[in-house]
Design a protein around this motif. Structure first.
Motif, mmCIF file in Angstrom:
data_model
loop_
_atom_site.group_PDB
_atom_site.id
_atom_site.type_symbol
_atom_site.label_atom_id
_atom_site.label_comp_id
_atom_site.label_asym_id
_atom_site.label_seq_id
_atom_site.Cartn_x
_atom_site.Cartn_y
_atom_site.Cartn_z
ATOM 1 N N VAL A 1 0.860 -1.175 0.000
ATOM 2 C CA VAL A 1 0.000 0.000 0.000
ATOM 3 C C VAL A 1 0.898 1.228 0.000
ATOM 4 O O VAL A 1 1.706 1.422 0.906
ATOM 5 N N PHE A 2 0.788 2.040 -1.045
ATOM 6 C CA PHE A 2 1.440 3.344 -1.080
ATOM 7 C C PHE A 2 0.409 4.315 -0.526
ATOM 8 O O PHE A 2 -0.750 4.317 -0.968
ATOM 9 N N PHE A 3 0.807 5.125 0.461
ATOM 10 C CA PHE A 3 -0.180 5.961 1.133
ATOM 11 C C PHE A 3 0.395 7.300 1.560
ATOM 12 O O PHE A 3 1.595 7.452 1.746
ATOM 13 N N VAL B 1 7.592 -0.537 6.521
ATOM 14 C CA VAL B 1 7.067 0.783 6.190
ATOM 15 C C VAL B 1 8.256 1.624 5.739
ATOM 16 O O VAL B 1 9.214 1.802 6.496
ATOM 17 N N PHE B 2 8.182 2.075 4.485
ATOM 18 C CA PHE B 2 9.245 2.893 3.901
ATOM 19 C C PHE B 2 8.733 4.293 3.629
ATOM 20 O O PHE B 2 7.557 4.480 3.305
ATOM 21 N N ALA B 3 9.636 5.268 3.698
ATOM 22 C CA ALA B 3 9.349 6.630 3.260
ATOM 23 C C ALA B 3 9.944 6.807 1.863
ATOM 24 O O ALA B 3 11.104 6.450 1.637
ATOM 25 N N VAL C 1 -0.753 1.624 -11.332
ATOM 26 C CA VAL C 1 -0.124 1.802 -10.017
ATOM 27 C C VAL C 1 0.684 3.100 -10.010
ATOM 28 O O VAL C 1 0.546 3.929 -9.109
ATOM 29 N N LEU C 2 1.514 3.285 -11.037
ATOM 30 C CA LEU C 2 2.341 4.501 -11.110
ATOM 31 C C LEU C 2 1.486 5.762 -11.215
ATOM 32 O O LEU C 2 1.805 6.777 -10.588
ATOM 33 N N GLN C 3 0.420 5.708 -11.986
ATOM 34 C CA GLN C 3 -0.454 6.870 -12.108
ATOM 35 C C GLN C 3 -1.089 7.206 -10.754
ATOM 36 O O GLN C 3 -1.175 8.375 -10.374
ATOM 37 N N GLY C 4 -1.498 6.183 -10.018
ATOM 38 C CA GLY C 4 -2.068 6.407 -8.692
ATOM 39 C C GLY C 4 -1.056 6.971 -7.725
ATOM 40 O O GLY C 4 -1.346 7.905 -6.972
ATOM 41 N N VAL C 5 0.160 6.419 -7.740
ATOM 42 C CA VAL C 5 1.212 6.913 -6.847
ATOM 43 C C VAL C 5 1.594 8.336 -7.236
ATOM 44 O O VAL C 5 1.868 9.170 -6.375
ATOM 45 N N SER C 6 1.577 8.635 -8.529
ATOM 46 C CA SER C 6 1.867 9.999 -8.985
ATOM 47 C C SER C 6 0.835 10.983 -8.444
ATOM 48 O O SER C 6 1.184 12.090 -8.006
ATOM 49 N N ARG C 7 -0.432 10.584 -8.444
ATOM 50 C CA ARG C 7 -1.479 11.453 -7.869
ATOM 51 C C ARG C 7 -1.254 11.653 -6.370
ATOM 52 O O ARG C 7 -1.415 12.759 -5.847
ATOM 53 N N LEU C 8 -0.880 10.581 -5.677
ATOM 54 C CA LEU C 8 -0.573 10.715 -4.250
ATOM 55 C C LEU C 8 0.602 11.662 -4.036
ATOM 56 O O LEU C 8 0.599 12.479 -3.120
ATOM 57 N N ALA C 9 1.620 11.534 -4.891
ATOM 58 C CA ALA C 9 2.801 12.397 -4.775
ATOM 59 C C ALA C 9 2.414 13.861 -4.964
ATOM 60 O O ALA C 9 2.897 14.734 -4.228
ATOM 61 N N ALA C 10 1.558 14.139 -5.929
ATOM 62 C CA ALA C 10 1.117 15.521 -6.154
ATOM 63 C C ALA C 10 0.396 16.048 -4.916
ATOM 64 O O ALA C 10 0.600 17.202 -4.509
ATOM 65 N N SER C 11 -0.396 15.208 -4.288
ATOM 66 C CA SER C 11 -1.083 15.613 -3.062
ATOM 67 C C SER C 11 -0.086 15.835 -1.926
ATOM 68 O O SER C 11 -0.207 16.794 -1.158
ATOM 69 N N ALA C 12 0.913 14.970 -1.822
ATOM 70 C CA ALA C 12 1.934 15.133 -0.772
ATOM 71 C C ALA C 12 2.681 16.446 -0.948
ATOM 72 O O ALA C 12 2.939 17.151 0.029
ATOM 73 N N GLY D 1 2.863 16.862 3.211
ATOM 74 C CA GLY D 1 2.941 15.577 3.895
ATOM 75 C C GLY D 1 3.961 14.666 3.236
ATOM 76 O O GLY D 1 4.761 15.092 2.412
ATOM 77 N N GLY D 2 3.912 13.401 3.600
ATOM 78 C CA GLY D 2 4.850 12.434 3.049
ATOM 79 C C GLY D 2 4.138 11.336 2.295
ATOM 80 O O GLY D 2 2.917 11.162 2.402
ATOM 81 N N LEU D 3 4.911 10.583 1.533
ATOM 82 C CA LEU D 3 4.403 9.443 0.782
ATOM 83 C C LEU D 3 5.172 8.222 1.263
ATOM 84 O O LEU D 3 6.405 8.258 1.357
ATOM 85 N N TYR D 4 4.438 7.165 1.578
ATOM 86 C CA TYR D 4 5.011 6.005 2.231
ATOM 87 C C TYR D 4 4.554 4.716 1.556
ATOM 88 O O TYR D 4 3.580 4.708 0.801
ATOM 89 N N SER D 5 5.252 3.656 1.892
ATOM 90 C CA SER D 5 4.877 2.330 1.432
ATOM 91 C C SER D 5 4.789 1.416 2.641
ATOM 92 O O SER D 5 5.713 1.346 3.450
#
Length: 150
Positions: free
Chosen positions: A6-8, A81-83, A127-138, A143-147
């Motif tokens: 889970v990337f969050f 859990v990774f940052a 997956v990459l598109q979703g993580v990219s959207r999370l990154a834009a929000s971070a 905030g941070g993006l984690y796995s």
């Protein structure tokens, strides 16, 4: 290989570390995938944005790359859990659709060469598109993006 990944988004390392026992759940915006190595994926993505190329770099180069840092120390239960590094978060947030497609192709080729028929069933571009959207929000929230993986 992690079964569930889970990337969050989380406001900080302490909040991300608190997910260790039960995962991020519904409390954090996230993207899920399965049967990947999140730390090698994060390193692969970081390498792509720092040294763009459609070609798969040699495995020695990937293994020598700076890998993500643990937010919680690993135990014998397999939970990690990774940052994601700040420069990768920024790169993912700014990535064009073409860059994400090229990265997905390269990442798929590496996984296929390493795992063969054991390749994940997930759509790696999605997956990459979703993580990219999370990154834009971070980036926009600070905030941070984690796995989180098990």
């Amino acid at each position: 290989m992690a079964h569930d990944i889970v990337f969050f988004l989380a406001p900080d390392d302490e909040s991300a570390a608190a997910t260790r026992w039960q995962g991020p759940g519904q409390a954090f915006e996230s993207v899920t995938c399965r049967f990947l190595e999140p730390d090698s994926a994060i390193a692969e993505w970081d390498m792509f944005f720092e040294e763009p190329s459609a070609e798969i770099p040699p495995i020695e180069q990937l293994l020598g790359w700076s890998w993500p840092e643990w937010v919680t120390a690993p135990l014998n239960d397999g939970v990690e859990v990774f940052a994601l590094p700040p420069r990768l978060i920024r790169a993912l947030a700014d990535a064009t659709s073409t860059e994400l497609e090229e990265l997905a192709d390269r990442w798929t080729a590496r996984l296929r060469s390493a795992d063969g028929d054991e390749l994940t069933d997930d759509d790696l571009l999605a997956v990459l598109q979703g993580v990219s959207r999370l990154a834009a929000s971070a980036v926009s929230t600070g905030g941070g993006l984690y796995s989180w993986s098990f």
